[in-house]
Each structure stands twice: as C-alpha cells, then as structure tokens.
Design an enzyme around this catalytic site. Structure first.
Site, PDB file in Angstrom:
ATOM      1  N   ALA A 124       0.709   3.833   7.203  1.00 10.76           N
ATOM      2  CA  ALA A 124       0.895   5.253   7.469  1.00 10.76           C
ATOM      3  C   ALA A 124      -0.443   5.930   7.791  1.00 10.76           C
ATOM      4  O   ALA A 124      -0.484   7.096   8.172  1.00 10.76           O
ATOM      5  CB  ALA A 124       1.552   5.930   6.278  1.00 10.76           C
TER       6      ALA A 124
ATOM      7  N   ASN B 199       0.817  -1.213   0.000  1.00  8.85           N
ATOM      8  CA  ASN B 199       0.000   0.000   0.000  1.00  8.85           C
ATOM      9  C   ASN B 199       0.854   1.268   0.000  1.00  8.85           C
ATOM     10  O   ASN B 199       1.029   1.911  -1.041  1.00  8.85           O
ATOM     11  CB  ASN B 199      -0.956  -0.021   1.196  1.00  8.85           C
ATOM     12  CG  ASN B 199      -2.025   1.041   1.104  1.00  8.85           C
ATOM     13  OD1 ASN B 199      -1.916   1.989   0.344  1.00  8.85           O
ATOM     14  ND2 ASN B 199      -3.083   0.888   1.886  1.00  8.85           N
ATOM     15  N   ASP B 200       1.438   1.599   1.149  1.00  7.49           N
ATOM     16  CA  ASP B 200       2.181   2.861   1.234  1.00  7.49           C
ATOM     17  C   ASP B 200       3.339   2.935   0.241  1.00  7.49           C
ATOM     18  O   ASP B 200       3.662   4.009  -0.257  1.00  7.49           O
ATOM     19  CB  ASP B 200       2.714   3.059   2.658  1.00  7.49           C
ATOM     20  CG  ASP B 200       1.582   3.214   3.665  1.00  7.49           C
ATOM     21  OD1 ASP B 200       0.533   3.776   3.280  1.00  7.49           O
ATOM     22  OD2 ASP B 200       1.736   2.780   4.808  1.00  7.49           O
ATOM     23  N   VAL B 201       3.959   1.781  -0.061  1.00  8.74           N
ATOM     24  CA  VAL B 201       5.139   1.799  -0.935  1.00  8.74           C
ATOM     25  C   VAL B 201       4.797   2.042  -2.403  1.00  8.74           C
ATOM     26  O   VAL B 201       5.687   2.149  -3.238  1.00  8.74           O
ATOM     27  CB  VAL B 201       5.983   0.515  -0.817  1.00  8.74           C
ATOM     28  CG1 VAL B 201       6.504   0.347   0.597  1.00  8.74           C
ATOM     29  CG2 VAL B 201       5.194  -0.713  -1.249  1.00  8.74           C
TER      30      VAL B 201
END
Lengths: 94, 469
Positions: free
Chosen positions: B434, B393-395
């Site tokens: 995050a 997700n965040d990456v």
C-alpha cells in the site's frame, strides 16, 4: 434439445448459480487455493464442445480450432485435477 | 441405435453434472476434499468418454492428438510446479479454459455459417458473441496475470492515457459488432473483430491491477473462465456445460468478494488500480522520523521464544518469496518440543491468491488444524506472548484500525499489536504494497528481526536447538 429451449437453458444457469453460491460459501478459507484449481478443472468441461468441433471429419478452420481447443481444455482439465490432488494430499490433520 | 446413443450421452451428462456438484460439496472440509476432487474428475472423465460416441464426430485423428498433447502438457505442469508458484499456475489454467471456450464458440460459428444459420439464429449468435467476448478476455487477461505473477510483466499499475474511456469504448464496440453480426449473419468479419477486440480488452483490463491485488484478479478470471464455459453451453445447447460453468462462475465471484472485503475495497477500486494512485497522499507520517525502531539479534529473539508459552505466527507474501515455509515448520517443531503452543493466523489476502499461505504450510507438513482465519483468532492475540510476523506488512498495520487518514483505514487486520511482544521478520524498513508506513514497527512492544525470512527463521531454529541441547 432444440432451439426453443433458450428459456430452459437460462433456468438451468440460474439454478446452478444458486447451488454454486450455497456450496462455495461452505468451503473453508484454508481450501481456497485447491477450490480454485479444482473448479478451474471443471471449467475445462468446454472440452465437450471442442471434441465435436475437432471431429468434424474434414480439415477446416473449424476443426483446426477444435483441435487447439481440445489441447487447451485438456491442459486445463488434466493440469487442474492433478495439481488439486497434489495439493489436497498435503493437507493433514495432526 | 442412434436414439439409444443419444439417451446414453444425455444421461451420462446428467450424472457428470451431479458428480461436479457433489465433488464441490465435498470441498467443504479438508478431510473429504481429496475425495471430492476425485469424484469431480470421474464426472469429467465420463463426460469426455461418452462424448466420443456423438454422431457428429466423424474422425478421431485430431481428437486423439489433441487429447494426448493436452494431457501431457497438463500433467507435466501439475507435477513440476512449485507450491510457491501456484498463483501463476492457476492463472495460466484459467487462460487455457477461457481460450478453449472462445475457440469452440468460433469453431461452431464457422461451421454453422457453412450449413446455414438455424431459424432462431438470434439466440445462437448472441451466445457465440458472449462466449467469444468472455473467453477471449479470460485468455489474454490470464496471460497478463500469469506474466505479472511470474515477473515477466511489471507488477506495477500500468494505465494508458484515457484508459477508462478506451475500455468503455471497446466494450461498446464489441457489443455493437455482435449486433451487426446478428443483422448480417453471412458476414463473418464482425465476429472476427469481436475476437480481436476482446483479446485487446483482456490485456487492458488486467494491466492496471497491481501485484498484491492479484488475488482479486485471479479470482475474477476464474469466474470468467466458468462463465465462458456456460456461454459455450448456450452455443451448443448443452445443460452440463451450463451447470459446470455456473458453478465455477459462482465460485470465482464469491472468492473475489471475499478478497475485496478483506481489503475493505470495492471491486471497481481494485480493477481500476485504486491504491497505487492514492498511496502517497496524506497519511500524516511526518512525526515518524523521531520514533525509534528496536531490533533484536538471533540470540535475543531465541531467549524470548524460549520463555514464551503461546506463540502466533503470521505469514505473508515474504514467506513465499523466500521459500521459508519449511524453516517455519522447523520453528514450530522446536517450539512445541519446548512445550510452547504454536498457532498460525492467516489473513485472507496474505500472498498472491486465496489460500496461498495455507498450501505452503500444508506443503511443509503443518497440520491444517493449526491454521486459523482472521475472525477465528483475532480476539486471541491479547493472550499471545509472542506474535511472529514473517513477511507480512499491510495486513498487520494498526493504522487500518486507528488512523482514519490512512489509505488502508477500515481494512480488517490481524491484531498482532495486542500481543505482549511482536517480532517482525523483515528485510528492511521498506513500506508494504500500500506504500504506507507501518506504525506497528515503531510500537513499544515491537521488535524488528532484520533478515531474509528463510535465513532469519533458520538461524532462530538453530539457536533454539543449541539452547535446548
């Protein structure tokens, strides 16, 4: 090696750190997990100190601690090397 | 005879140190790494065997018992552990290494106190203090990290009121106690308190570190376990311990650094539980409500894949959680049979430890030359027909590139949004670690394929197979 060698020991530590940095920087990201478990096993080298403490001859606080340290360090050494080997066996090229 | 024995021991230690260094050197390529691990293991074996000749060792009962118990536990752990649980395993092993170093430090201290401290007692006592401090912190810190990864301790950021001043106070007290212990060497209570406070410090240092920041925590504890070993080397005047400890210390620090860079965060920010506090603040998400999410079912996804010639798969922690690595490998096989080129793009902090995704894919027999690091593949996403994001997700959040208000702004990401089509396998629209929205999910070229990673990929594979037959 007698007591006056403190500076020598620091020399060794500093130089080994440099060697470590040079070597580790060349390890590719794909091997970072085995690198960790393998270097982990190396840190079990503290077993050397625990063997001597556990073998003092009489049962004292020191030898009991030495015994527990042998167990801990050996888990670290055997577990670390074997699991690293298990992982590295899986890495195959096409 | 005694002189010869001593010489033999010291020479063997020299050889073992060399083998450790050479072993790590061989870790520089997957082709030689297995051999490198063996070389390093032989060094360890030689070092242990020759130490048994040491003249200080008078009885072998406890030694043999300890070696047998430790080896048995270690071997069982090594063969039983699931590849998905490797972060916990490494966390636990770090802890045992640190614990052993602290115990050796304490044993040497007690034993020396019985026979009188040496003339240069200062060096000995400082070394003991360091090995106790670092070893004990590594021990409890690693146990907490293990607990967090295993789900026994909450993965959330946990802080005491006044956490930071308490930690600073603890560290100062420990250093102060080492000072008192040196001024009054006969009084053992000071160093006993050092151990106790260091154990507490280890807990306090790791509790504030959030679940997805564990790669940093594990790397750092790895480094500590090496430094604890080196400190023990100073205690017992042994160069080999210092060399081995320094190598491991360097390794852990480098990995820590790589992890922090990959998240565009400072080490202090991670250690103090940074993200969790700022997550909800201003990322300007209000207009997202009007945006549409497009989703696909298995059949549509399979159609897209059958028409694609270049596919990049981006795995994340979700793949590990649902044990989807074997299904992913099946997908690679069926696509390659169709003549589609398949590659994997691995973000440095994907998963819960450095290289976590790589060992999972290796386990499922994906050849390692299909795995690409961020900088190797990032410019190539624009040529990909499909980027398949599995449990990451965040990456892959483009906000890191183009939204200066975002908490993750500046973090290097995989540019999946540049590919023609992005398919995201995800259980729900929930935010990632995050705690922020991922604008990737709302983009025109993004399709959401909802479901558990393993189920979804397996269905996709079956659909593709039935289309081919």
């Amino acid at each position: 090696m007698e007591g006056s060698s403190l500076l020598m020991l620091i020399y060794v530590f500093v130089l080994a750190t440099f060697v470590g940095v040079e070597l580790i920087n060349k390890v590719p990201p794909t091997l970072h997990t085995p690198l960790m478990s393998g270097s982990n096993a190396i840190s079990g080298i503290t077993i050397i100190g625990s063997l001597i403490a556990a073998g003092l001859g009489e049962i004292t606080a020191s030898s009991i601690m030495g015994f527990v340290a042998v167990v801990f360090a050996m888990i670290n050494v055997v577990g670390g090397y074997l699991v690293t080997d298990r992982m590295l066996r899986m890495f195959k090229k096409k | 005879m005694e002189n010869f024995k001593e010489l033999l021991i010291n020479c063997t230690y020299l050889i073992a140190s060399f083998l450790f260094i050479f072993g790590i050197k061989r870790m520089s390529s997957p082709a030689t790494a297995k051999n490198g691990n063996l070389v390093s293991g032989i060094g360890m074996l030689l070092a242990i065997l020759v130490t048994l000749l040491d003249r200080h060792i008078l009885s072998y009962e406890l030694i043999i018992l300890g070696l047998v118990i430790g080896s048995a536990i270690g071997a069982v752990l090594a063969y039983k552990v699931e590849m998905t649980a490797m972060p916990q395993m490494v966390g636990l092993l770090n802890g045992f290494g640190g614990g052993a170093s602290a115990l050796v430090g304490m044993a040497e201290y007690y034993n020396t106190s019985l026979h009188g401290f040496p003339d240069d007692g200062g060096k000995f006592l400082v070394s003991v203090g360091l090995s106790l401090l670092i070893g004990a912190v590594t021990f409890t810190g690693s146990l907490i990290a293990f607990g967090k990864l295993q789900g026994l301790v909450t993965g959330k950021v946990v802080k005491l009121p006044g956490q930071n001043p308490i930690v600073v106070l603890l560290i100062l007290s420990i250093l102060g106690l080492v000072g008192f212990g040196m001024a009054d060497p006969g009084n053992l209570i000071y160093f006993e308190l050092v151990v106790f406070l260091s154990l507490v410090l280890g807990v306090l240092l790791v509790m504030p570190i959030g679940g997805a920041d564990m790669p940093v925590a594990i790397s750092l504890l790895n480094s500590y376990s090496g430094l604890a070993g080196a400190a023990t080397g100073f205690v017992i005047d042994n160069n080999m311990l210092i060399i081995a400890g320094a190598l491991v210390g360097a390794s852990g620090i480098i990995l820590t650094n790589i992890m922090c860079k990959a998240m565009n965060r400072s080490i202090m920010n991670v250690l103090l539980g940074g993200w969790a506090n700022t997550a909800e603040s201003g990322s300007g998400d209000t207009d997202k409500k009007d945006l549409v999410v497009k989703s696909v079912d298995t059949e549509e996804a399979a159609m897209l894949f059958s028409g694609a010639s270049k596919v990049v798969i981006v795995p994340g922690y979700g793949m590990a959680v649902s044990q989807a690595q074997h299904a992913v490998k099946d997908l690679m096989n069926v696509l390659e049979k169709n003549g589609t080129e398949v590659r994997f793009a691995i973000h440095p902090v994907a998963g819960r430890m450095p290289g976590h995704m790589n060992i999972l894919l290796a386990e499922s027999n994906v050849p390692y030359d299909k795995l690409f690091a961020l900088e190797e593949i990032n410019d190539d996403f624009k040529n990909a027909d499909i980027s398949l994001v599995i449990g990451a997700n965040d990456v892959v959040n483009p906000a890191a590139r183009n939204n200066p208000q975002s908490t993750i702004y500046g973090m290097p990401i995989l540019n999946v949004d540049y590919s023609k089509t992005v398919i995201v396998v995800k259980r729900s629209m929930n935010a990632g670690y995050a705690g922020i929205e991922n604008e990737l999910f709302y983009m025109d070229n993004t399709l959401m394929y909802f479901g558990d990673a393993k189920d979804a990929v397996t269905k996709l594979v079956n659909e593709l197979k039935s289309m081919n037959s």
